[in-house]
Design a protein around this motif. Structure first.
Motif, mmCIF file in Angstrom:
data_model
loop_
_atom_site.group_PDB
_atom_site.id
_atom_site.type_symbol
_atom_site.label_atom_id
_atom_site.label_comp_id
_atom_site.label_asym_id
_atom_site.label_seq_id
_atom_site.Cartn_x
_atom_site.Cartn_y
_atom_site.Cartn_z
ATOM 1 N N LYS B 40 0.799 -1.226 0.000
ATOM 2 C CA LYS B 40 0.000 0.000 0.000
ATOM 3 C C LYS B 40 0.834 1.280 0.000
ATOM 4 N N LYS B 41 2.055 1.183 -0.467
ATOM 5 C CA LYS B 41 2.903 2.373 -0.600
ATOM 6 C C LYS B 41 3.444 2.442 -2.018
ATOM 7 N N PRO B 42 3.781 3.644 -2.481
ATOM 8 C CA PRO B 42 4.383 3.726 -3.807
ATOM 9 C C PRO B 42 5.795 3.157 -3.792
ATOM 10 N N LEU B 43 6.299 2.891 -4.951
ATOM 11 C CA LEU B 43 7.692 2.493 -5.073
ATOM 12 C C LEU B 43 8.567 3.632 -4.542
ATOM 13 N N GLU B 44 9.404 3.304 -3.556
ATOM 14 C CA GLU B 44 10.256 4.306 -2.932
ATOM 15 C C GLU B 44 11.673 4.188 -3.461
ATOM 16 N N LEU B 45 12.143 5.234 -4.097
ATOM 17 C CA LEU B 45 13.511 5.238 -4.601
ATOM 18 C C LEU B 45 14.481 5.321 -3.418
ATOM 19 N N MET B 46 15.479 4.417 -3.415
ATOM 20 C CA MET B 46 16.459 4.404 -2.324
ATOM 21 C C MET B 46 17.787 4.998 -2.786
ATOM 22 N N PHE B 47 18.353 4.408 -3.812
ATOM 23 C CA PHE B 47 19.677 4.829 -4.288
ATOM 24 C C PHE B 47 19.699 4.852 -5.810
ATOM 25 N N VAL B 48 20.547 5.746 -6.333
ATOM 26 C CA VAL B 48 20.760 5.834 -7.771
ATOM 27 C C VAL B 48 22.262 5.848 -8.039
ATOM 28 N N TYR B 49 22.674 5.051 -9.000
ATOM 29 C CA TYR B 49 24.062 5.058 -9.458
ATOM 30 C C TYR B 49 24.083 5.364 -10.949
ATOM 31 N N ASN B 50 24.918 6.307 -11.319
ATOM 32 C CA ASN B 50 25.156 6.620 -12.729
ATOM 33 C C ASN B 50 26.639 6.426 -13.006
ATOM 34 N N PHE B 51 26.951 5.577 -13.971
ATOM 35 C CA PHE B 51 28.349 5.290 -14.301
ATOM 36 C C PHE B 51 29.144 4.940 -13.030
ATOM 37 N N LYS B 52 28.574 4.082 -12.209
ATOM 38 C CA LYS B 52 29.168 3.548 -10.968
ATOM 39 C C LYS B 52 29.254 4.576 -9.844
ATOM 40 N N GLU B 53 28.836 5.784 -10.079
ATOM 41 C CA GLU B 53 28.888 6.802 -9.030
ATOM 42 C C GLU B 53 27.500 7.013 -8.420
ATOM 43 N N GLN B 54 27.462 7.042 -7.102
ATOM 44 C CA GLN B 54 26.176 7.256 -6.462
ATOM 45 C C GLN B 54 25.765 8.711 -6.636
ATOM 46 N N THR B 55 24.620 8.914 -7.249
ATOM 47 C CA THR B 55 24.151 10.266 -7.491
ATOM 48 C C THR B 55 22.964 10.631 -6.616
ATOM 49 N N GLU B 56 22.408 9.651 -5.927
ATOM 50 C CA GLU B 56 21.281 9.969 -5.065
ATOM 51 C C GLU B 56 21.173 8.955 -3.933
ATOM 52 N N ASN B 57 20.971 9.483 -2.763
ATOM 53 C CA ASN B 57 20.666 8.692 -1.572
ATOM 54 C C ASN B 57 19.423 9.340 -0.987
ATOM 55 N N ASN B 58 18.312 8.651 -1.123
ATOM 56 C CA ASN B 58 17.038 9.271 -0.790
ATOM 57 C C ASN B 58 16.721 9.148 0.700
ATOM 58 N N SER B 59 17.615 9.686 1.522
ATOM 59 C CA SER B 59 17.429 9.677 2.982
ATOM 60 C C SER B 59 17.225 8.271 3.515
ATOM 61 N N VAL B 60 18.038 7.361 3.037
ATOM 62 C CA VAL B 60 17.921 5.960 3.455
ATOM 63 C C VAL B 60 18.767 5.738 4.708
ATOM 64 N N PRO B 61 18.236 5.010 5.692
ATOM 65 C CA PRO B 61 19.016 4.738 6.918
ATOM 66 C C PRO B 61 20.325 4.030 6.594
ATOM 67 N N SER B 62 21.308 4.260 7.431
ATOM 68 C CA SER B 62 22.655 3.721 7.176
ATOM 69 C C SER B 62 22.722 2.207 7.307
ATOM 70 N N ARG B 63 21.682 1.557 7.817
ATOM 71 C CA ARG B 63 21.679 0.104 7.877
ATOM 72 C C ARG B 63 21.554 -0.511 6.475
ATOM 73 N N PHE B 64 21.270 0.334 5.487
ATOM 74 C CA PHE B 64 21.286 -0.078 4.080
ATOM 75 C C PHE B 64 22.517 0.560 3.438
ATOM 76 N N SER B 65 23.375 -0.256 2.851
ATOM 77 C CA SER B 65 24.606 0.258 2.269
ATOM 78 C C SER B 65 24.745 -0.259 0.842
ATOM 79 N N PRO B 66 24.677 0.619 -0.161
ATOM 80 C CA PRO B 66 24.780 0.151 -1.542
ATOM 81 C C PRO B 66 26.229 0.070 -1.991
ATOM 82 N N GLU B 67 26.428 -0.727 -3.025
ATOM 83 C CA GLU B 67 27.755 -0.836 -3.636
ATOM 84 C C GLU B 67 27.580 -1.098 -5.116
#
Lengths: 114, 113
Positions: B40-67
Motif C-alpha cells: 500500500k505504498k508507492p515504489l520508494e527510490l532508495m539509491f541511484v548510481y550513474n556510471f558507478k557513481e552514487q548520485t542519489e541517496n534518498n534519505s535511506v538509513p545507514s543500515r542499508f549500504s549500496p555498492e
C-alpha cells in the motif's frame, strides 16, 4: 520536488468494459510519464509511456492521455480482459536531481471479472 | 526475462544478521537503482548510481549500504535491520543519456524477523 497522486486505488470492471486510471503531478518541468503493470509476484513492466510534447499515445487496447496545463495524465484500457488484472503504476520523471528520477504513484489494483 | 536479475529471490533474516542483495543487468545500461516496495505504498527510490557513481541517496538509513563495483552489478548490503524493513526490494536499470525507460528486476522479498 515532484509528487504524483494516483486514483483510484482499486478498480473492478467486467470483462469487455473500459478502465481508466488517473494521475496528477506537481512539477510542471516533468516531461516523461510512463505506466507500469505489475502482475502478482512479478516485476513492474513498462506498458506505455508519453512525453510532454504529445497529448495522446495509443498501443492496441491501451492509450495514455496527457494534459500539461492541468498536470494530469490517464491510462485507458479498452475491451478489458482477465489478464489485464494487475497493479498499475504511473510515474513522472522528476528533474530535481542531477539525472532526473521517476516518482511513482501509489498504484491501482485493477480486477477484471470474467 | 533475463535482462535484469536479482538474487536471492527470497530472504529471511534476523535483526542482527548481515546479508547482501545482488542485482545484475545484461542490457548494457549505465544507471542502476534500488527501490523499496511495501504494501500500500508507492515504489520508494532508495539509491541511484550513474556510471558507478552514487548520485542519489534518498534519505535511506545507514543500515542499508549500496555498492556498485561496475555498471553491470549493484549490491545492497543489509545489517541490523528492523521488522519494518520487510518489503520487496527492486533493482532497475536504464541507459543514462538514452531512453528514459527503466527496466526492473524480479525483486528480492525480504522478511526481517
Amino acid at each position: 520536488g515532484e509528487n504524483v497522486e494516483q486514483h483510484p486505488s482499486t478498480l473492478s470492471v467486467q470483462e469487455g468494459d473500459s478502465a481508466v486510471i488517473k494521475c496528477t503531478y506537481s512539477d510542471s518541468a516533468s516531461n516523461y510519464f510512463p505506466w507500469y503493470k505489475q502482475e502478482l509476484g512479478k516485476r513492474p513492466q513498462l506498458i506505455i509511456d508519453i512525453r510532454s510534447n504529445v497529448g495522446e499515445k495509443k498501443d492496441q487496447r491501451i492509450a495514455v492521455t496527457l494534459n500539461k496545463t492541468a498536470k494530469h495524465f490517464s491510462l485507458h484500457i479498452t475491451e478489458t480482459q482477465p489478464e489485464d488484472s494487475a497493479v498499475y503504476f504511473c510515474a513522472a520523471k522528476n528533474y530535481g536531481g542531477s539525472q532526473g528520477n521517476l516518482i511513482f504513484g501509489k498504484g491501482t489494483k485493477l480486477s477484471v471479472k470474467p | 526475462e533475463t535482462g535484469v536479475t536479482q538474487t536471492p529471490r527470497h530472504l529471511v533474516m534476523g535483526m542482527t544478521n548481515k546479508k547482501s542483495l545482488k542485482c545484475e543487468q545484461h542490457l548494457g545500461h549505465n544507471a542502476m537503482y534500488w527501490y523499496k516496495q511495501s504494501a500500500k505504498k508507492p515504489l520508494e527510490l532508495m539509491f541511484v548510481y550513474n556510471f558507478k557513481e552514487q548520485t542519489e541517496n534518498n534519505s535511506v538509513p545507514s543500515r542499508f549500504s549500496p555498492e556498485c563495483p561496475n555498471s553491470s552489478h549493484l549490491f545492497l548490503h543489509l545489517h541490523t535491520l528492523q521488522p519494518e524493513d520487510s518489503a520487496l526490494y527492486l533493482c532497475a536499470s536504464r541507459l543514462a543519456g538514452g531512453a528514459d525507460t527503466q527496466y526492473f528486476g524480479p525483486g528480492t522479498r525480504l522478511t526481517v524477523l
